[in-house]
Design a protein around this motif. Structure first.
Motif, PDB file in Angstrom:
ATOM      1  N   LEU A 128       0.828  -1.207   0.000  1.00 57.10           N
ATOM      2  CA  LEU A 128       0.000   0.000   0.000  1.00 57.10           C
ATOM      3  C   LEU A 128       0.860   1.254   0.000  1.00 57.10           C
ATOM      4  CD1 LEU A 128      -2.732  -1.126   2.556  1.00 57.10           C
ATOM      5  CD2 LEU A 128      -3.050  -0.758   0.110  1.00 57.10           C
ATOM      6  N   GLU A 129       1.903   1.264   0.802  1.00 58.98           N
ATOM      7  CA  GLU A 129       2.798   2.430   0.856  1.00 58.98           C
ATOM      8  C   GLU A 129       3.498   2.633  -0.484  1.00 58.98           C
ATOM      9  OE1 GLU A 129       5.180   1.254   4.148  1.00 58.98           O
ATOM     10  OE2 GLU A 129       3.777   2.008   5.665  1.00 58.98           O
ATOM     11  N   ARG A 130       3.883   1.521  -1.106  1.00 55.78           N
ATOM     12  CA  ARG A 130       4.534   1.617  -2.416  1.00 55.78           C
ATOM     13  C   ARG A 130       3.573   2.167  -3.463  1.00 55.78           C
ATOM     14  NH1 ARG A 130       7.255  -3.444  -5.879  1.00 55.78           N
ATOM     15  NH2 ARG A 130       8.041  -2.154  -7.588  1.00 55.78           N
ATOM     16  N   GLY A 131       2.338   1.667  -3.447  1.00 54.75           N
ATOM     17  CA  GLY A 131       1.353   2.109  -4.435  1.00 54.75           C
ATOM     18  C   GLY A 131       1.008   3.579  -4.316  1.00 54.75           C
ATOM     19  N   VAL A 132       0.973   4.097  -3.087  1.00 55.40           N
ATOM     20  CA  VAL A 132       0.712   5.523  -2.884  1.00 55.40           C
ATOM     21  C   VAL A 132       1.851   6.348  -3.487  1.00 55.40           C
ATOM     22  CG1 VAL A 132       0.525   7.354  -1.154  1.00 55.40           C
ATOM     23  CG2 VAL A 132      -0.727   5.203  -0.832  1.00 55.40           C
ATOM     24  N   LYS A 133       3.099   5.939  -3.216  1.00 52.75           N
ATOM     25  CA  LYS A 133       4.259   6.656  -3.750  1.00 52.75           C
ATOM     26  C   LYS A 133       4.285   6.642  -5.271  1.00 52.75           C
ATOM     27  CE  LYS A 133       7.281   5.844   0.237  1.00 52.75           C
ATOM     28  NZ  LYS A 133       8.492   5.120   0.731  1.00 52.75           N
ATOM     29  N   GLU A 134       3.835   5.533  -5.859  1.00 54.46           N
ATOM     30  CA  GLU A 134       3.854   5.404  -7.320  1.00 54.46           C
ATOM     31  C   GLU A 134       2.675   6.096  -7.992  1.00 54.46           C
ATOM     32  OE1 GLU A 134       6.100   1.025  -7.528  1.00 54.46           O
ATOM     33  OE2 GLU A 134       3.915   1.149  -7.546  1.00 54.46           O
ATOM     34  N   GLY A 135       1.700   6.542  -7.190  1.00 54.05           N
ATOM     35  CA  GLY A 135       0.541   7.234  -7.741  1.00 54.05           C
ATOM     36  C   GLY A 135      -0.567   6.305  -8.214  1.00 54.05           C
ATOM     37  N   TYR A 136      -0.444   5.025  -7.909  1.00 52.82           N
ATOM     38  CA  TYR A 136      -1.470   4.067  -8.322  1.00 52.82           C
ATOM     39  C   TYR A 136      -2.571   3.896  -7.272  1.00 52.82           C
ATOM     40  CZ  TYR A 136       1.802   2.738 -12.008  1.00 52.82           C
ATOM     41  OH  TYR A 136       2.645   2.755 -13.094  1.00 52.82           O
ATOM     42  N   TYR A 137      -2.260   4.252  -6.015  1.00 52.47           N
ATOM     43  CA  TYR A 137      -3.244   4.166  -4.940  1.00 52.47           C
ATOM     44  C   TYR A 137      -3.567   5.577  -4.449  1.00 52.47           C
ATOM     45  CZ  TYR A 137      -1.634  -0.728  -4.571  1.00 52.47           C
ATOM     46  OH  TYR A 137      -1.278  -2.027  -4.824  1.00 52.47           O
ATOM     47  N   ARG A 138      -4.756   5.760  -3.944  1.00 54.32           N
ATOM     48  CA  ARG A 138      -5.180   7.072  -3.459  1.00 54.32           C
ATOM     49  C   ARG A 138      -4.293   7.538  -2.296  1.00 54.32           C
ATOM     50  NH1 ARG A 138      -9.766   7.203  -1.040  1.00 54.32           N
ATOM     51  NH2 ARG A 138     -10.123   4.958  -0.763  1.00 54.32           N
ATOM     52  N   LYS A 139      -3.856   8.766  -2.361  1.00 54.11           N
ATOM     53  CA  LYS A 139      -2.892   9.271  -1.386  1.00 54.11           C
ATOM     54  C   LYS A 139      -3.485   9.419   0.010  1.00 54.11           C
ATOM     55  CE  LYS A 139      -3.654  14.131  -2.632  1.00 54.11           C
ATOM     56  NZ  LYS A 139      -3.023  15.373  -3.134  1.00 54.11           N
ATOM     57  N   GLU A 140      -4.828   9.482   0.109  1.00 56.11           N
ATOM     58  CA  GLU A 140      -5.442   9.701   1.423  1.00 56.11           C
ATOM     59  C   GLU A 140      -5.681   8.413   2.213  1.00 56.11           C
ATOM     60  OE1 GLU A 140      -8.904   9.721  -1.619  1.00 56.11           O
ATOM     61  OE2 GLU A 140      -6.792  10.328  -1.506  1.00 56.11           O
ATOM     62  N   ILE A 141      -5.324   7.258   1.657  1.00 54.81           N
ATOM     63  CA  ILE A 141      -5.558   6.018   2.390  1.00 54.81           C
ATOM     64  C   ILE A 141      -4.592   5.904   3.575  1.00 54.81           C
ATOM     65  CG2 ILE A 141      -6.374   4.833   0.306  1.00 54.81           C
ATOM     66  CD1 ILE A 141      -3.737   3.258   0.314  1.00 54.81           C
ATOM     67  N   ASN A 142      -5.004   5.128   4.566  1.00 57.64           N
ATOM     68  CA  ASN A 142      -4.151   4.833   5.729  1.00 57.64           C
ATOM     69  C   ASN A 142      -3.624   3.411   5.553  1.00 57.64           C
ATOM     70  OD1 ASN A 142      -3.292   3.833   8.309  1.00 57.64           O
ATOM     71  ND2 ASN A 142      -4.423   5.493   9.302  1.00 57.64           N
ATOM     72  N   PRO A 143      -2.365   3.248   5.132  1.00 60.49           N
ATOM     73  CA  PRO A 143      -1.842   1.912   4.818  1.00 60.49           C
ATOM     74  C   PRO A 143      -1.924   0.911   5.965  1.00 60.49           C
ATOM     75  CG  PRO A 143      -0.422   3.573   3.866  1.00 60.49           C
ATOM     76  CD  PRO A 143      -1.388   4.295   4.745  1.00 60.49           C
ATOM     77  N   GLU A 144      -1.612   1.353   7.183  1.00 60.46           N
ATOM     78  CA  GLU A 144      -1.638   0.403   8.295  1.00 60.46           C
ATOM     79  C   GLU A 144      -3.064  -0.047   8.608  1.00 60.46           C
ATOM     80  OE1 GLU A 144      -0.123  -0.347  12.864  1.00 60.46           O
ATOM     81  OE2 GLU A 144       0.346   1.552  11.886  1.00 60.46           O
ATOM     82  N   ALA A 145      -4.001   0.887   8.625  1.00 59.78           N
ATOM     83  CA  ALA A 145      -5.394   0.541   8.922  1.00 59.78           C
ATOM     84  C   ALA A 145      -5.952  -0.406   7.866  1.00 59.78           C
ATOM     85  CB  ALA A 145      -6.243   1.810   8.999  1.00 59.78           C
ATOM     86  N   LEU A 146      -5.663  -0.133   6.605  1.00 58.85           N
ATOM     87  CA  LEU A 146      -6.194  -0.977   5.531  1.00 58.85           C
ATOM     88  C   LEU A 146      -5.488  -2.325   5.460  1.00 58.85           C
ATOM     89  CD1 LEU A 146      -6.915   1.550   2.637  1.00 58.85           C
ATOM     90  CD2 LEU A 146      -8.500   0.506   4.251  1.00 58.85           C
TER      91      LEU A 146
END
Length: 206
Positions: A128-146
């Protein structure tokens, strides 16, 4: 593969397909065409076999998923490969497996819980953290919670009080949860790329 390894691998195969409670030591002996006495020469009881079978399964999964994360070019390629692994891993799996572990084999259940809450959760969070950095996942998600949500989704599908096996196909349910999770985290750019990877994977399987 020596006799000890054959016993564990054979037992794991039966547990996967039929659940744990319904598989006896006699069933394992018949499946391997050996005597029950031979099994007891190497293992003291079914509890030990269950724990070692689970460890074998977790070790194989860890090796498989580590390879996926090592070779994938981006977070979405990881997800598409994980989806492929899931379709293979959950094929013919008996949904009573985790219930049997929890109720009858506390030591093995503790092993599974540790594996789920540490290894699986950490891999999901890293993705999830990688996907946010790459712009493929929504930046507002909470990786640990999800990540915590995702590992609990996997376990929830095993709960026959929530999803009775006479109403729901276990493999289809797991893939439904996975699909729902993915579409809740991807950006439009991510969805387009994920769909592309998924179609390629499905085409390769057919």
């Amino acid at each position: 593969m020596n006799i000890e390894e054959k016993i564990i691998a054979g037992a794991a195969e039966l547990f996967h397909k039929y659940g744990i409670r319904s598989v006896s030591m006699d069933d394992i002996a018949r499946h391997l065409s050996i005597s029950k006495k031979t099994i007891y020469q190497y293992y003291k009881d079914k509890n030990e076999i269950v724990s070692l079978s689970l460890k074998l399964h977790m070790d194989m999964n860890k090796q498989e998923y580590d390879e996926v994360f090592k070779e994938s070019e981006n977070a979405l390629e990881e997800l598409s490969k994980v989806s492929k692994c899931m379709r293979k891993d959950f094929k013919d799996m008996n949904p009573s497996l985790l219930f049997d572990l929890q109720k009858y084999h506390p030591k093995a259940w503790e092993m599974w819980t540790k594996f789920k809450n540490e290894y699986i959760k950490n891999q999901v969070q890293t993705n999830l953290e990688r996907g946010v950095k790459e712009g493929y996942y929504r930046k507002e998600i909470n990786p640990e919670a999800l990540a915590r949500l995702r590992v609990e989704e996997v376990q929830l599908a095993f709960d026959e009080t929530v999803y009775p096996k006479d109403q729901f196909n276990f493999k289809e349910l797991q893939l439904l949860f996975f699909d729902h999770f993915v579409h809740g985290i991807v950006t439009p750019k991510g969805k387009e790329l994920y769909d592309k990877y998924l179609q390629q994977a499905l085409k390769a399987e057919n």
